[in-house]
Design a protein around this motif. Structure first.
Motif, PDB file in Angstrom:
ATOM      1  N   LEU A   1       0.829  -1.217   0.000  1.00 51.36           N
ATOM      2  CA  LEU A   1       0.000   0.000   0.000  1.00 51.36           C
ATOM      3  C   LEU A   1       0.860   1.262   0.000  1.00 51.36           C
ATOM      4  N   LEU A   2       2.009   1.197   0.688  1.00 52.26           N
ATOM      5  CA  LEU A   2       2.893   2.370   0.669  1.00 52.26           C
ATOM      6  C   LEU A   2       3.595   2.493  -0.687  1.00 52.26           C
ATOM      7  N   ALA A   3       3.981   1.340  -1.255  1.00 46.95           N
ATOM      8  CA  ALA A   3       4.657   1.380  -2.566  1.00 46.95           C
ATOM      9  C   ALA A   3       3.747   1.991  -3.632  1.00 46.95           C
ATOM     10  N   GLU A   4       2.413   1.745  -3.506  1.00 46.91           N
ATOM     11  CA  GLU A   4       1.463   2.356  -4.451  1.00 46.91           C
ATOM     12  C   GLU A   4       1.559   3.876  -4.419  1.00 46.91           C
ATOM     13  N   ARG A   5       2.029   4.396  -3.278  1.00 48.36           N
ATOM     14  CA  ARG A   5       2.172   5.863  -3.163  1.00 48.36           C
ATOM     15  C   ARG A   5       3.629   6.286  -3.305  1.00 48.36           C
ATOM     16  N   ASN A   6       4.431   5.363  -3.874  1.00 44.08           N
ATOM     17  CA  ASN A   6       5.863   5.649  -4.057  1.00 44.08           C
ATOM     18  C   ASN A   6       6.590   5.890  -2.747  1.00 44.08           C
ATOM     19  N   VAL A   7       6.132   5.228  -1.700  1.00 41.54           N
ATOM     20  CA  VAL A   7       6.803   5.319  -0.402  1.00 41.54           C
ATOM     21  C   VAL A   7       7.407   3.937  -0.120  1.00 41.54           C
ATOM     22  N   PHE A   8       8.727   3.890   0.053  1.00 35.67           N
ATOM     23  CA  PHE A   8       9.398   2.608   0.257  1.00 35.67           C
ATOM     24  C   PHE A   8      10.058   2.622   1.641  1.00 35.67           C
ATOM     25  N   VAL A   9       9.661   1.645   2.468  1.00 37.22           N
ATOM     26  CA  VAL A   9      10.096   1.668   3.873  1.00 37.22           C
ATOM     27  C   VAL A   9      10.808   0.373   4.244  1.00 37.22           C
ATOM     28  N   HIS A  10      11.530   0.411   5.361  1.00 36.46           N
ATOM     29  CA  HIS A  10      12.116  -0.814   5.920  1.00 36.46           C
ATOM     30  C   HIS A  10      11.091  -1.361   6.902  1.00 36.46           C
ATOM     31  N   ILE A  11      10.635  -2.587   6.652  1.00 33.16           N
ATOM     32  CA  ILE A  11       9.592  -3.164   7.512  1.00 33.16           C
ATOM     33  C   ILE A  11      10.229  -3.863   8.716  1.00 33.16           C
ATOM     34  N   CYS A  12       9.737  -3.544   9.926  1.00 28.37           N
ATOM     35  CA  CYS A  12      10.092  -4.299  11.127  1.00 28.37           C
ATOM     36  C   CYS A  12       8.853  -5.117  11.468  1.00 28.37           C
ATOM     37  N   GLU A  13       8.884  -6.406  11.155  1.00 26.75           N
ATOM     38  CA  GLU A  13       7.691  -7.228  11.403  1.00 26.75           C
ATOM     39  C   GLU A  13       7.616  -7.599  12.876  1.00 26.75           C
ATOM     40  N   VAL A  14       6.484  -7.309  13.496  1.00 24.78           N
ATOM     41  CA  VAL A  14       6.263  -7.694  14.895  1.00 24.78           C
ATOM     42  C   VAL A  14       4.956  -8.484  14.951  1.00 24.78           C
ATOM     43  N   SER A  15       4.718  -9.171  16.069  1.00 22.87           N
ATOM     44  CA  SER A  15       3.479  -9.962  16.123  1.00 22.87           C
ATOM     45  C   SER A  15       2.454  -9.363  17.071  1.00 22.87           C
ATOM     46  N   GLY A  16       2.768  -8.209  17.660  1.00 27.19           N
ATOM     47  CA  GLY A  16       1.802  -7.537  18.530  1.00 27.19           C
ATOM     48  C   GLY A  16       2.440  -6.335  19.192  1.00 27.19           C
ATOM     49  N   SER A  17       1.648  -5.599  19.993  1.00 29.28           N
ATOM     50  CA  SER A  17       2.127  -4.403  20.707  1.00 29.28           C
ATOM     51  C   SER A  17       2.937  -3.480  19.796  1.00 29.28           C
ATOM     52  N   VAL A  18       2.411  -3.233  18.611  1.00 28.49           N
ATOM     53  CA  VAL A  18       3.116  -2.429  17.606  1.00 28.49           C
ATOM     54  C   VAL A  18       3.407  -1.021  18.119  1.00 28.49           C
ATOM     55  N   GLU A  19       2.470  -0.481  18.908  1.00 29.52           N
ATOM     56  CA  GLU A  19       2.557   0.934  19.317  1.00 29.52           C
ATOM     57  C   GLU A  19       3.833   1.240  20.099  1.00 29.52           C
ATOM     58  N   ILE A  20       4.404   0.196  20.701  1.00 33.21           N
ATOM     59  CA  ILE A  20       5.579   0.437  21.545  1.00 33.21           C
ATOM     60  C   ILE A  20       6.853   0.592  20.715  1.00 33.21           C
ATOM     61  N   ALA A  21       6.824   0.126  19.473  1.00 32.96           N
ATOM     62  CA  ALA A  21       8.046   0.034  18.647  1.00 32.96           C
ATOM     63  C   ALA A  21       8.802   1.364  18.512  1.00 32.96           C
ATOM     64  N   PRO A  22       8.121   2.505  18.229  1.00 34.17           N
ATOM     65  CA  PRO A  22       8.899   3.753  18.126  1.00 34.17           C
ATOM     66  C   PRO A  22       9.526   4.149  19.459  1.00 34.17           C
ATOM     67  N   ARG A  23       8.807   3.897  20.556  1.00 36.20           N
ATOM     68  CA  ARG A  23       9.301   4.323  21.876  1.00 36.20           C
ATOM     69  C   ARG A  23      10.575   3.584  22.266  1.00 36.20           C
ATOM     70  N   ILE A  24      10.714   2.322  21.831  1.00 34.09           N
ATOM     71  CA  ILE A  24      11.917   1.562  22.204  1.00 34.09           C
ATOM     72  C   ILE A  24      12.987   1.630  21.104  1.00 34.09           C
ATOM     73  N   GLY A  25      12.762   2.499  20.130  1.00 38.64           N
ATOM     74  CA  GLY A  25      13.785   2.741  19.105  1.00 38.64           C
ATOM     75  C   GLY A  25      13.825   1.706  17.998  1.00 38.64           C
ATOM     76  N   LEU A  26      12.808   0.834  17.940  1.00 34.26           N
ATOM     77  CA  LEU A  26      12.791  -0.211  16.916  1.00 34.26           C
ATOM     78  C   LEU A  26      12.375   0.339  15.548  1.00 34.26           C
ATOM     79  N   ALA A  27      11.548   1.401  15.564  1.00 34.38           N
ATOM     80  CA  ALA A  27      11.026   1.920  14.292  1.00 34.38           C
ATOM     81  C   ALA A  27      10.764   3.414  14.420  1.00 34.38           C
ATOM     82  N   ASP A  28      10.634   4.066  13.254  1.00 34.53           N
ATOM     83  CA  ASP A  28      10.323   5.505  13.245  1.00 34.53           C
ATOM     84  C   ASP A  28       8.816   5.730  13.244  1.00 34.53           C
ATOM     85  N   GLY A  29       8.086   4.722  12.766  1.00 34.99           N
ATOM     86  CA  GLY A  29       6.629   4.834  12.718  1.00 34.99           C
ATOM     87  C   GLY A  29       6.012   3.456  12.728  1.00 34.99           C
TER      88      GLY A  29
END
Ligand code: AMP
Length: 285
Positions: free
Chosen positions: A130-158
């Protein structure tokens, strides 16, 4: 169980879609004979239907592989799995949207600015495509839950995650950058389902449409009928029934549930009285 004359429908065993799926089957007349929290399969009365209770995320594959004839699961899960199935019906519950979000203090203010950044999600395929359709290419950090915590612990930017009210994003100090996909529960069938699903689809559709409709009845001065007919959001023509007092008529009409709140004051302004609004059990167009 495909191949027999009973229809097997997979429904979520638990989670957000469980109650809605079971409730829909029951409302459509497929009542489980016996109910137990630990049952994996429920035989329904009233029709040759068996409900198989499995994980919502596994349902697209079960349907695709023909292990069941059809299934109820989230449209997002069907797309994420890339399952080769046919969407038969949108079911009107489990509504949510897949949104991208960043921490409140992030310098990123638009979706496009996520390009080149790290995004945590449980939906790696959907997020990338869906992001590529908008010409946005990202590095995916696949998680299996509690996604919201990822930026706070430095795992992801969004993050990219499912949102209903937006409350969870706010609670976790995240700001939405926008919606990538709207989702709800769907009925999906295998491309080569062994059974005819016409009866099941018609029954479920009649309930979904009924839930979106109200049966409206009111009395009206006959001379106001044309003006009222113009504002009634009714598919087809309303029924008009003569009353004993000849200068009044009774009007009966099926109206979309979501438009009632706006409609009633307008009807009153045109002289409608004795307004009754009823829920509807089934609608077969
Ligand atoms: P489960 O993991 O079994 O609770 O089911 C998750 C599915 O429920 C998702 O794939 C969506 O289709 C649906 N859903 C509806 N609202 C939400 C929400 N706010 N968050 C996550 N999933 C949701």
């Amino acid at each position: 169980m495909s191949g027999t004359d009973r229809i097997t429908v997979a429904i979520p065993a638990k989670g957000r879609l469980h109650t809605g799926a079971l409730g829909l089957l029951e409302a459509a007349g497929f009542q489980p004979e016996t109910w137990s929290e630990r049952a994996l399969s429920l035989r329904c009365t009233g029709a040759p239907v068996d409900a198989l209770l499995v994980r919502a995320a596994d349902i697209p594959e079960y349907v695709q592989d023909g292990a069941v004839d059809c299934g109820i699961t989230g449209a997002d899960l069907v797309l994420e799995r890339g399952a080769d199935v046919t969407e038969m019906l949108r079911l009107g519950f489990g509504s949510c949207s897949l949104q991208a979000a960043v921490p409140e203090e992030s310098a990123i203010v638009a979706l496009e600015e996520l390009d080149g950044h790290r995004v945590a999600t449980v939906f790696p395929q959907l997020t990338s495509s869906l992001l590529a359709e908008r010409n946005v290419f990202v590095h995916i950090c696949e998680v299996s839950g509690s996604v919201e915590i990822a930026p706070r612990i430095g795992l992801a930017d969004g993050i990219v995650d499912l949102v209903s009210s937006g409350g969870t994003l706010r609670t976790n100090g995240l700001r939405s950058l926008g919606t990538l996909l709207e989702s709800e529960a769907v009925l999906v069938a295998g491309k080569e389902s062994a059974c005819s699903l016409d009866g099941l689809v018609t029954a479920l559709r009649s309930v979904v449409e009924a839930r979106n409709s109200r049966y409206l009845m009111f009395n009206l001065p006959a001379e106001a009928l044309d003006r009222v007919a113009e504002i009634l959001p009714t598919p087809g023509s309303p029924s008009v029934v003569p009353l004993r007092s000849s200068d009044h008529v009774a009007v009966h009409a099926l109206v979309p549930a979501g438009e009632v709140w706006e409609l009633l004051p307008k009807l009153q302004a045109l002289g409608a009285s004795s307004i009754l609004l009823n829920p509807v059990e089934r609608v077969l167009a």
